[in-house]
Design a protein around this motif. Structure first.
Motif, PDB file in Angstrom:
ATOM      1  N   LEU A 176       1.586  -0.970   3.821  1.00  0.00           N
ATOM      2  CA  LEU A 176       1.454  -0.882   2.394  1.00  0.00           C
ATOM      3  C   LEU A 176       2.193   0.086   1.447  1.00  0.00           C
ATOM      4  N   VAL A 177       2.158   1.472   2.086  1.00  0.00           N
ATOM      5  CA  VAL A 177       3.095   2.416   1.626  1.00  0.00           C
ATOM      6  C   VAL A 177       4.572   2.320   1.675  1.00  0.00           C
ATOM      7  N   LEU A 178       4.910   1.599   2.539  1.00  0.00           N
ATOM      8  CA  LEU A 178       6.296   1.261   2.420  1.00  0.00           C
ATOM      9  C   LEU A 178       6.630  -0.045   1.559  1.00  0.00           C
ATOM     10  N   GLY A 179       5.610  -0.820   1.405  1.00  0.00           N
ATOM     11  CA  GLY A 179       5.728  -2.010   0.296  1.00  0.00           C
ATOM     12  C   GLY A 179       5.954  -1.232  -1.032  1.00  0.00           C
ATOM     13  N   THR A 180       5.213  -0.363  -1.216  1.00  0.00           N
ATOM     14  CA  THR A 180       5.336   0.127  -2.663  1.00  0.00           C
ATOM     15  C   THR A 180       6.821   0.925  -2.692  1.00  0.00           C
ATOM     16  N   ILE A 181       7.283   1.597  -1.660  1.00  0.00           N
ATOM     17  CA  ILE A 181       8.593   2.058  -1.733  1.00  0.00           C
ATOM     18  C   ILE A 181       9.657   1.028  -2.128  1.00  0.00           C
TER      19      ILE A 181
END
Length: 308
Positions: A176-181
């Protein structure tokens, strides 16, 4: 109190409002995505007012202003659901439900504040990421609230299976975090003049894909381990649902990447992110928050038929 007694003693509206909280927190992700994907992030160029003179649009209402102002109005719907959920939790007389409902209620002003910072920083991609991730966390809290409705006496357990479940949960949040990046590096900024985070889209997308492979692999391992230690039941169903959501989400992700990120697919991908948060939380709670210790790590006792 057994979980059966707890289920019978709760008024129906307590459960209905719990589901409404879950749906509202996933819904706000989708509507927020619509704001960004239509380039309407600065349709209301300031905060908390829509314009310098008024809390609502003045003069002729254009498309972008209508989208952004409409999204802001949905905050009142989320507020109403959160307040009603908290009142219902208080009336239930259950302390943990009250605490979880309070967290859900406090998430609304927190989201509004971060949303305001997002506008005031001209849609800074890192602030936008935080805005989305808070929604993901609220989705998880809503699932925990629903879990506690029927399992007030369930306790947190440790062991190999719960350990893998927490590793799976960490992998989900890495995705999820990498998706926002990746989103912050991509073209859908919410406004034509908004700068991106400056990271290479190919490299960040590859890193995100690697995390997805790890996440799916851990889910498959969790699926087999749950089947071996717990047999058929809620945990196995939760694992199957999570794997299904992951495969759908991965398919959308790959298709959108190779088709230059069409807005419709990106919107479905954001919906999928909310479903990932909900389904992985459901699976983890089925494994680590249980009423029966023996259901966690000890395989079912085999039975034999025939003459001994």
């Amino acid at each position: 109190m057994s979980h059966v007694t707890a289920r019978l003693s709760l008024a129906p509206y307590v459960r209905h409002l719990g589901w409404a909280s879950l749906a509202a927190n996933i819904g706000i992700v989708v509507t927020g995505g619509a704001v960004r994907l239509t380039g309407s992030g600065l349709g209301c160029p300031t905060w908390p007012r829509c314009t310098e003179e008024s809390f609502r649009p003045r003069g002729e209402l254009d498309f972008h202003t209508a989208i952004e102002f409409g999204n802001r109005m949905l905050t009142f719907v989320l507020t109403a659901v959160a307040v009603a959920t908290f009142v219902a939790a208080v009336q239930s007389g259950r302390r943990e439900l009250r605490r979880l409902a309070l967290v859900l209620a406090l998430g609304v002003p927190a989201q509004a504040l971060i949303g305001g910072v997002t506008v005031l920083t001209d849609l800074n991609p890192w602030v936008v990421s935080l805005h989305l991730l808070l929604s993901m966390a609220m989705v998880g809290v809503a699932v925990l609230y629903l879990r506690r409705l029927d399992h007030p006496d369930a306790t947190w357990h440790r062991g190999p299976v719960p350990g893998l479940a927490w590793a799976l949960f960490a992998a989900a949040w890495l995705v999820l975090v990498l998706g926002t990046i990746v989103t912050g590096a991509g073209p859908h900024a919410g406004d034509a003049e908004t700068p991106r985070n400056g990271l290479d889209t190919l490299e960040t997308s590859q890193l995100h894909a690697d995390a997805v492979f790890l996440f799916v692999g851990l889910t498959i391992g969790m699926l087999f381990l749950v089947a071996a230690t717990r047999g058929r039941g809620p945990a196995l169903r939760a694992a199957l649902v999570l794997l299904g959501v992951e495969l759908s989400q991965s398919t959308i992700g790959f298709v959108q990447y190779f088709t230059d990120l069409p807005e419709v697919l990106v919107g479905f991908h954001m919906l999928g992110a909310g479903l990932i948060s909900a389904s992985v939380t459901w699976l983890v709670l089925e494994v680590v928050l249980t009423d029966d210790r023996t259901a966690v790590d000890v395989p079912p006792t085999p039975t034999f038929s025939g003459n001994s």
